[in-house]
Design a protein around this motif. Structure first.
Motif, PDB file in Angstrom:
ATOM      1  N   HIS A 103      13.137   7.767   3.006  1.00  0.00           N
ATOM      2  CA  HIS A 103      13.270   7.110   1.694  1.00  0.00           C
ATOM      3  C   HIS A 103      14.734   6.870   1.334  1.00  0.00           C
ATOM      4  N   ASP A 158       0.816  -1.208   0.000  1.00  0.00           N
ATOM      5  CA  ASP A 158       0.000   0.000   0.000  1.00  0.00           C
ATOM      6  C   ASP A 158       0.853   1.264   0.000  1.00  0.00           C
ATOM      7  N   ALA A 180       6.150  -2.484   7.152  1.00  0.00           N
ATOM      8  CA  ALA A 180       5.946  -2.567   8.604  1.00  0.00           C
ATOM      9  C   ALA A 180       6.324  -3.922   9.180  1.00  0.00           C
ATOM     10  N   LYS A 229       2.926   2.238   2.240  1.00  0.00           N
ATOM     11  CA  LYS A 229       3.267   2.701   3.589  1.00  0.00           C
ATOM     12  C   LYS A 229       4.643   2.169   3.992  1.00  0.00           C
ATOM     13  N   ILE A 230       5.452   3.079   4.479  1.00  0.00           N
ATOM     14  CA  ILE A 230       6.779   2.712   4.946  1.00  0.00           C
ATOM     15  C   ILE A 230       6.837   2.982   6.440  1.00  0.00           C
ATOM     16  N   LYS A 231       7.326   2.025   7.201  1.00  0.00           N
ATOM     17  CA  LYS A 231       7.534   2.221   8.635  1.00  0.00           C
ATOM     18  C   LYS A 231       8.973   2.679   8.821  1.00  0.00           C
ATOM     19  N   SER A 232       9.146   3.733   9.588  1.00  0.00           N
ATOM     20  CA  SER A 232      10.458   4.324   9.818  1.00  0.00           C
ATOM     21  C   SER A 232      10.739   4.364  11.313  1.00  0.00           C
ATOM     22  N   GLU A 283      14.066   1.695   7.668  1.00  0.00           N
ATOM     23  CA  GLU A 283      12.775   1.865   7.019  1.00  0.00           C
ATOM     24  C   GLU A 283      12.458   0.653   6.156  1.00  0.00           C
ATOM     25  N   ASP A 291       6.857   9.537  12.054  1.00  0.00           N
ATOM     26  CA  ASP A 291       5.649   9.705  11.255  1.00  0.00           C
ATOM     27  C   ASP A 291       5.953   9.829   9.768  1.00  0.00           C
ATOM     28  N   HIS A 292       7.200  10.101   9.440  1.00  0.00           N
ATOM     29  CA  HIS A 292       7.582  10.296   8.043  1.00  0.00           C
ATOM     30  C   HIS A 292       8.779   9.396   7.707  1.00  0.00           C
TER      31      HIS A 292
END
Length: 98
Positions: free
Chosen positions: A88, A4, A56, A6-9, A53, A84-85
């Protein structure tokens, strides 16, 4: 990355016997196996700092592996902060110590 988009950082501070035992290389190998981008570096206080990153579930598995540590390390504590961000990152790198 995640389907989707979404990247978890996360940012990790790892304490214990984690320097002079190949822990940064272990971290790099672990990141490669979970398709994680970011970086790892030793800190002057004897800890290891990691920015990571990815998808998830991959990040969650990566963090669990870091908490277990490598054969020669002894991880006492891992402070995990989720951002939250995402930055990359293009790859996972071993940075110079600070």
């Amino acid at each position: 990355m995640a389907e989707d988009g979404k990247i978890k950082s996360v940012h990790l501070m790892v304490e214990g016997r984690v320097q002079a035992v190949g822990f940064r290389y272990f971290t790099w190998q672990t990141a490669q196996s979970f398709d994680i981008t970011g970086w790892v570096r030793n800190r002057e206080d004897g800890s290891v700092e990691i920015a990571a990153e990815g998808a998830a579930d991959h990040v969650d598995h990566f963090v669990q592996s870091i908490k277990k540590g490598s054969t020669f390390s002894r991880v006492k504590h891992v402070d995990v902060h989720e951002y939250d961000h995402a930055e990359h990152y293009a790859s996972f790198d071993i940075l110079n110590s600070i």
